[in-house]
Enzyme design. Structure first.
Site, PDB file in Angstrom:
ATOM      1  N   PRO A  82       0.895  -1.229   0.068  1.00 33.54           N
ATOM      2  CA  PRO A  82      -0.051  -0.121  -0.076  1.00 33.54           C
ATOM      3  C   PRO A  82       0.996   1.175  -0.030  1.00 33.54           C
ATOM      4  CG  PRO A  82      -0.406  -1.394   1.938  1.00 33.54           C
ATOM      5  CD  PRO A  82       0.590  -2.129   1.291  1.00 33.54           C
ATOM      6  N   GLU A 125       2.041  -8.111   8.813  1.00 28.45           N
ATOM      7  CA  GLU A 125       1.988  -6.445   8.972  1.00 28.45           C
ATOM      8  C   GLU A 125       3.077  -6.014   7.900  1.00 28.45           C
ATOM      9  OE1 GLU A 125       1.173  -3.827  11.140  1.00 28.45           O
ATOM     10  OE2 GLU A 125      -0.334  -5.457  11.099  1.00 28.45           O
ATOM     11  N   ARG A 162      -2.769  -8.609 -21.041  1.00 30.08           N
ATOM     12  CA  ARG A 162      -3.803  -8.163 -22.100  1.00 30.08           C
ATOM     13  C   ARG A 162      -3.157  -7.323 -23.108  1.00 30.08           C
ATOM     14  NH1 ARG A 162      -6.529  -3.598 -21.389  1.00 30.08           N
ATOM     15  NH2 ARG A 162      -8.411  -4.132 -22.722  1.00 30.08           N
ATOM     16  N   ASP A 204      -9.303   1.550 -25.191  1.00 34.61           N
ATOM     17  CA  ASP A 204      -9.608   1.482 -23.749  1.00 34.61           C
ATOM     18  C   ASP A 204      -9.622   2.767 -23.014  1.00 34.61           C
ATOM     19  OD1 ASP A 204      -9.382  -1.309 -23.937  1.00 34.61           O
ATOM     20  OD2 ASP A 204      -7.066  -1.381 -23.125  1.00 34.61           O
TER      21      ASP A 204
END
Ligand code: ADE
Length: 221
Positions: free
Chosen positions: A86, A113, A150, A164
């Site tokens: 994150p 953690e 892709r 896209d």
């Protein structure tokens, strides 16, 4: 391209790699994907991969030894090592395009953690898939693998990813198929006109309007 996914939960990947476009891309040899359990590299008699944090606090921290040994045994000069965390750079389509040009990606999934900070010294890039915290890096690794594969040559028609969302800072235009009227809702007439210039103009305008309404931040870029 080669993608190696380093995880403590290899079973999480079996279904996703054995269906649809990711499956076909592997069959066509556009990509070779390996899922590696880095627990197998642990020198601990009980194959331990984590320990309590120095300084105290909750949870367990992934230890250096298994991850260093695992990455050092598979990386070459062509490898790009990516940690899913994150704390990383927020993922976006332009990063997918640039990673699709690499020869070998090593995707390192964390759990618990987090990682011993020294593991970051092995990584070329740290990526987050958004400002929220998941239980581990497995789902983010799937997101990267799917969005990159892709884009590889021969996997899907280039035509279909040229349009896209997020290419040229625009969301995708709306699409319709038969029937012409469904529950009173009609397909825009221009799409039946056969006039490709007009259809292109219409799609460009729809794409712009949608972006302006939903993601004005993209237009400002
Ligand atoms: N691991 C846990 N949460 C994550 C996130 N948002 N992105 C990447 N890796 C993660």
């Amino acid at each position: 391209m080669k993608i190696d996914i380093l995880t403590l939960f290899p079973n999480m990947f079996s279904k996703i790699l054995e269906e649809s476009i990711l499956k076909r891309a592997q069959e066509k040899e556009a990509v070779t994907i390996r899922v590696i359990n880095f627990r197998e590299y642990s020198n601990d008699p009980h194959q331990k991969v984590d320990d309590t944090p120095y300084g105290g606090g909750p949870g367990m921290v992934l230890s250096c030894q298994p991850i260093f040994d695992c990455i050092e045994s598979i990386r070459t000069k062509d490898s790009k090592v990516i940690m899913l965390t994150p704390d990383g750079t927020t993922y976006r389509q332009s990063i997918a395009y640039s990673l699709a040009k690499e020869k070998h990606l090593i995707l390192l999934c964390g759990h618990y953690e987090g990682f011993d900070e020294r593991i970051r010294s092995l990584c070329d890039l740290e990526i987050s898939i958004g400002d929220y915290v998941l239980t581990g890096g497995e789902i983010p690794a799937m997101v990267l693998a799917d969005s990159i594969v892709r884009l590889l040559p021969g996997v899907i028609e280039e035509e279909s990813h040229k349009e896209d969302s997020f290419n040229n800072q625009r969301l995708d235009y709306p699409s319709y198929t038969k029937p012409f009227i469904f529950r009173g809702m009609k397909v825009p007439e221009v799409l039946l006109s056969g006039n490709h210039k007009k259809i292109d103009e219409f799609r460009r305008q729809m794409s712009y309007n949608k972006t302006k309404e939903r993601r004005p931040d993209l237009l400002e870029k």
